[in-house]
Motif scaffolding. Structure first.
Motif, mmCIF file in Angstrom:
data_model
loop_
_atom_site.group_PDB
_atom_site.id
_atom_site.type_symbol
_atom_site.label_atom_id
_atom_site.label_comp_id
_atom_site.label_asym_id
_atom_site.label_seq_id
_atom_site.Cartn_x
_atom_site.Cartn_y
_atom_site.Cartn_z
ATOM 1 N N THR A 272 -17.332 25.306 -5.025
ATOM 2 C CA THR A 272 -18.172 24.112 -4.890
ATOM 3 C C THR A 272 -17.545 22.997 -5.709
ATOM 4 O O THR A 272 -16.878 23.245 -6.719
ATOM 5 C CB THR A 272 -19.607 24.352 -5.405
ATOM 6 O OG1 THR A 272 -19.507 24.757 -6.773
ATOM 7 C CG2 THR A 272 -20.307 25.430 -4.609
ATOM 8 N N ARG B 231 -18.074 27.743 3.127
ATOM 9 C CA ARG B 231 -18.105 26.429 3.777
ATOM 10 C C ARG B 231 -17.814 26.615 5.262
ATOM 11 O O ARG B 231 -17.017 27.465 5.664
ATOM 12 C CB ARG B 231 -17.155 25.433 3.111
ATOM 13 C CG ARG B 231 -15.704 25.615 3.430
ATOM 14 C CD ARG B 231 -14.892 24.387 2.995
ATOM 15 N NE ARG B 231 -13.499 24.568 3.417
ATOM 16 C CZ ARG B 231 -12.707 23.624 3.871
ATOM 17 N NH1 ARG B 231 -13.129 22.379 3.942
ATOM 18 N NH2 ARG B 231 -11.463 23.895 4.240
ATOM 19 N N ARG C 34 -21.840 17.890 -1.386
ATOM 20 C CA ARG C 34 -22.653 18.019 -0.163
ATOM 21 C C ARG C 34 -22.096 17.141 0.948
ATOM 22 O O ARG C 34 -22.061 17.521 2.112
ATOM 23 C CB ARG C 34 -24.116 17.586 -0.432
ATOM 24 C CG ARG C 34 -24.912 18.548 -1.252
ATOM 25 C CD ARG C 34 -25.906 19.396 -0.469
ATOM 26 N NE ARG C 34 -26.630 18.763 0.627
ATOM 27 C CZ ARG C 34 -27.873 18.301 0.528
ATOM 28 N NH1 ARG C 34 -28.509 18.320 -0.635
ATOM 29 N NH2 ARG C 34 -28.489 17.826 1.585
ATOM 30 N N ARG D 122 -19.051 18.690 2.527
ATOM 31 C CA ARG D 122 -19.426 19.806 3.408
ATOM 32 C C ARG D 122 -19.967 19.294 4.738
ATOM 33 O O ARG D 122 -19.739 19.876 5.781
ATOM 34 C CB ARG D 122 -20.502 20.690 2.750
ATOM 35 C CG ARG D 122 -20.057 21.394 1.497
ATOM 36 C CD ARG D 122 -19.019 22.470 1.807
ATOM 37 N NE ARG D 122 -18.578 23.108 0.583
ATOM 38 C CZ ARG D 122 -17.528 22.702 -0.142
ATOM 39 N NH1 ARG D 122 -16.802 21.667 0.236
ATOM 40 N NH2 ARG D 122 -17.197 23.330 -1.241
ATOM 41 N N ASP E 190 -17.002 18.433 6.719
ATOM 42 C CA ASP E 190 -16.268 19.641 7.151
ATOM 43 C C ASP E 190 -16.919 20.235 8.393
ATOM 44 O O ASP E 190 -16.251 20.649 9.339
ATOM 45 C CB ASP E 190 -16.287 20.711 6.047
ATOM 46 C CG ASP E 190 -15.416 20.317 4.860
ATOM 47 O OD1 ASP E 190 -14.586 19.394 5.002
ATOM 48 O OD2 ASP E 190 -15.592 20.922 3.783
ATOM 49 N N GLU E 191 -18.239 20.269 8.357
ATOM 50 C CA GLU E 191 -19.022 20.904 9.421
ATOM 51 C C GLU E 191 -18.855 20.215 10.774
ATOM 52 O O GLU E 191 -19.022 20.837 11.827
ATOM 53 C CB GLU E 191 -20.494 20.842 9.001
ATOM 54 C CG GLU E 191 -21.325 21.943 9.521
ATOM 55 C CD GLU E 191 -22.778 21.783 9.110
ATOM 56 O OE1 GLU E 191 -23.384 22.809 8.796
ATOM 57 O OE2 GLU E 191 -23.307 20.646 9.105
#
Ligand code: ATP
Length: 440
Positions: free
Chosen positions: A326, A335, A387, A390, A393-394
Motif C-alpha cells: 500500500t 491490487r 486509493r 488503485r 489501476d482498476e
C-alpha cells in the motif's frame, strides 16, 4: 476461472464501462449500453482496426452504409431463407434454446431434463417497416451483418475510387441478430457493432488471400496484447459453414466461461453475393480487368469481428490481481489492474494533486487542461493518493501524474507507471512529449 467473469462484470458496471440496456425497466434481453469508459475502449479498438485495415494499406477503402436497406437485399443475399438457427423447446419447462449449442449432455440448462421438441429453424433477423404503412411491401430487416451494404455499393466504389483488384472495402457498424439464447455478458448479444472487411480478389488468388488474411488477423490480435496461448484457428466443418461460404476459419479465444469459442470469423464468400445481386437487381455488378480486357465478378474474403466480443477478450486478458504494497503503510494488499495496452486504455492519464492544497490543485488543473487537448485525461483530488492510484489501476489508466510540494520548487511532477508502479520525476514542460512517446 469462471469467477474472473463475475469480477469483470462487476468491475465494468461499477466503473462505467457497460450498463444493462434499459436497466430502470428491468433490462432487455441481450442488450448492453456502453458507459463513458466503455465507449472510449470501443473507440480505441475501432481506431486500431481501422488503422490496420484501411489507413496503413494502399488497397482498402472505407464505407459507412445505412443500417436499413431495401428488403430485396435480404431476399437476394439468402438471409430471409437461410439466416436461421435450430430452435428447440424443453417439453418440461418450456425454455427455448439453440440446439447446436446445447451442453454435451443435452440436458436442459434450466431444469436438467432431456425432453425436447424437434428443432425448427428460427430466423435471426429483426423485422421492421419503412414508412407509415405496415404491410409486406414495406417490410424490411435490421441488418444482421454490414457486409451487404458493401456488396450493394461495390459498383459505386469501383466507379468512383479507381480501385484495382485485389482491393478491400471496410466498414464498422451496428448489426442486429435476434439470438435465441443470449448470454456470457458481451459474448452473445442481440445488438452489436461489427468490424468487417470484404476483400475482393481474383478467384484464382482467393485461397492464397484467405491464408494471408488469416495470418494478418491473428497478428493483429497479438499486437493488441492478447496472449498467444489463448488464441487458435479452427477450420469449420462443411455442415457448419454459412450458406454463402466455401471455407470458414474462426480465430478462437479460450474463454474462461466456455473454453475455446469464436472471436472472429474469416470466410471465403466466393462470388456468391455479387453474382446474386447482379442477377436480382438486373444491374451489372462486375469489375473490368484492363489486362485481360474482360469483365469479372471477383471472389471475396471476409474477416468479420464484433467490437463487444473483442472488448470482452481484451478485458479478460487484461484483468490482473496482484499483491502490492500500500502507498501509505508499505503493507501488502491485493491490487486489481487492467493491463490493457496503453493505446487501448479508456483513460490515458490521471492528474492528481498529492493533497487538497490550493497551490497544488492550481498546477494540477493546468496540467490536466493541457493534456486533455491530446488524450482522455481524468483529474481526481478525492481520497488518499494510494486509493486514487488503485482507482486508476482498476480501469487500466497507464499513467498517473502527481503534483506535490516539490513541484512548487522544481516545476517537476512524478509520473507513475501502472504496471511497474515505478515513479519518475519529470519536468512539467517535458510531460506531454514523454507521455506521447510512451503511448506510441
Ligand atoms: P455463432 O455461430 O457463434 O452464432 P456466427 O458464426 O454466426 O456466430 P459470424 O457471422 O461469423 O458469427 O459473426 C462475425 C463476428 O461477429 C463473430 O466472430 C463475433 O465476433 C461477432 N458476433 C456474431 N454474433 C454475435 C452476437 N450475437 N453477439 C456479439 N457478437 C457477435
Amino acid at each position: 476461472m469462471a469467477d474472473v467473469m463475475e469480477k469483470i462484470v462487476s468491475l465494468t458496471k461499477r466503473r462505467g464501462f457497460f450498463y444493462p440496456g434499459s436497466e430502470i425497466y428491468g433490462g432487455v434481453g441481450g442488450i448492453y449500453d456502453l458507459g463513458p469508459l466503455g465507449v472510449e475502449l470501443a473507440n480505441n479498438i475501432k481506431t486500431a482496426w481501422w488503422k490496420n485495415i484501411v489507413r496503413e494499406r494502399d488497397n482498402v477503402v472505407g464505407l459507412d452504409s445505412a443500417i436499413l436497406m431495401n428488403r430485396q437485399v435480404w431476399h437476394t443475399s439468402g438471409h430471409v431463407e437461410s439466416f436461421a438457427d435450430p430452435l428447440v423447446e424443453c417439453k418440461n419447462c418450456h425454455s427455448r434454446f439453440r440446439e447446436d449449442i446445447l451442453p454435451k449432455s443435452k440436458n436442459c440448462p434450466t431444469c436438467g431434463k432431456n425432453d425436447w421438441t424437434s428443432a425448427r429453424m428460427f430466423n435471426l433477423m429483426f423485422k421492421t417497416h419503412i414508412g407509415p404503412v405496415e404491410g409486406e411491401a414495406n417490410e424490411t430487416f435490421l441488418r444482421p451483418e454490414t457486409a451487404q451494404g458493401i456488396f450493394v455499393n461495390f459498383g459505386n466504389v469501383v466507379d468512383t475510387m479507381r480501385v484495382k483488384l485485389p482491393f478491400g472495402i471496410a466498414q464498422v457498424g451496428k448489426g442486429f441478430r435476434n439470438e435465441i439464447t443470449t448470454g456470457n455478458f458481451l459474448f452473445r448479444v442481440r445488438e452489436f457493432e461489427m468490424m468487417e472487411l470484404e476483400y475482393f480478389t481474383f478467384s484464382e488468388k482467393a485461397e492464397k488471400d484467405f491464408d494471408y488474411w488469416q495470418k494478418e488477423r491473428m497478428d493483429w490480435h497479438i499486437s493488441l496484447g492478447l496472449r498467444k496461448e489463448n488464441l487458435r484457428f479452427r477450420e469449420h466443418e462443411s455442415d457448419e459453414r454459412a450458406h454463402y461460404a466455401t471455407r470458414s476459419v474462426d480465430i478462437e479465444y479460450n474463454w474462461p466461461f466456455m473454453g475455446w469459442g469464436e472471436l472472429e470469423g474469416i470466410a471465403n464468400r466466393t462470388d456468391y453475393d455479387l453474382k446474386q445481386h447482379s442477377k436480382e437487381s438486373g444491374k451489372d455488378i462486375s469489375y473490368f480487368d484492363e489486362e485481360i480486357k474482360k469483365k469479372i465478378i471477383p471472389y471475396v474474403i471476409e474477416p468479420s469481428i464484433g467490437v463487444g466480443r473483442m472488448m470482452l477478450a481484451l478485458l479478460i486478458n487484461a484483468y490482473t490481481e496482484e499483491k502490492a504494497p500500500t502507498a501509505e503503510k508499505g503493507e501488502s494488499e491485493t491490487r486489481v489492474v487492467l493491463k490493457l495496452r496503453p493505446g487501448l486504455a479508456p483513460v490515458k492519464v490521471a492528474v492528481l494533486p498529492l493533497v487538497k492544497d490550493e497551490k497544488l490543485i492550481k498546477i494540477a488543473k493546468e496540467i490536466y487542461k493541457d493534456l486533455k487537448k491530446e488524450w482522455n485525461v481524468i483529474y481526481d483530488e478525492a481520497a488518499s493518493i494510494g486509493r486514487r492510484y488503485r482507482r486508476q489501476d482498476e480501469i487500466g489508466t497507464p499513467f498517473c501524474v502527481t503534483v506535490d510540494f516539490d513541484t512548487l520548487k522544481d516545476k517537476s511532477v512524478t509520473m507513475r507507471d501502472r504496471d511497474s508502479m515505478k515513479q519518475d520525476r519529470i519536468k512539467i514542460e517535458n510531460l506531454k512529449k514523454r507521455i506521447g512517446e510512451e503511448l506510441n
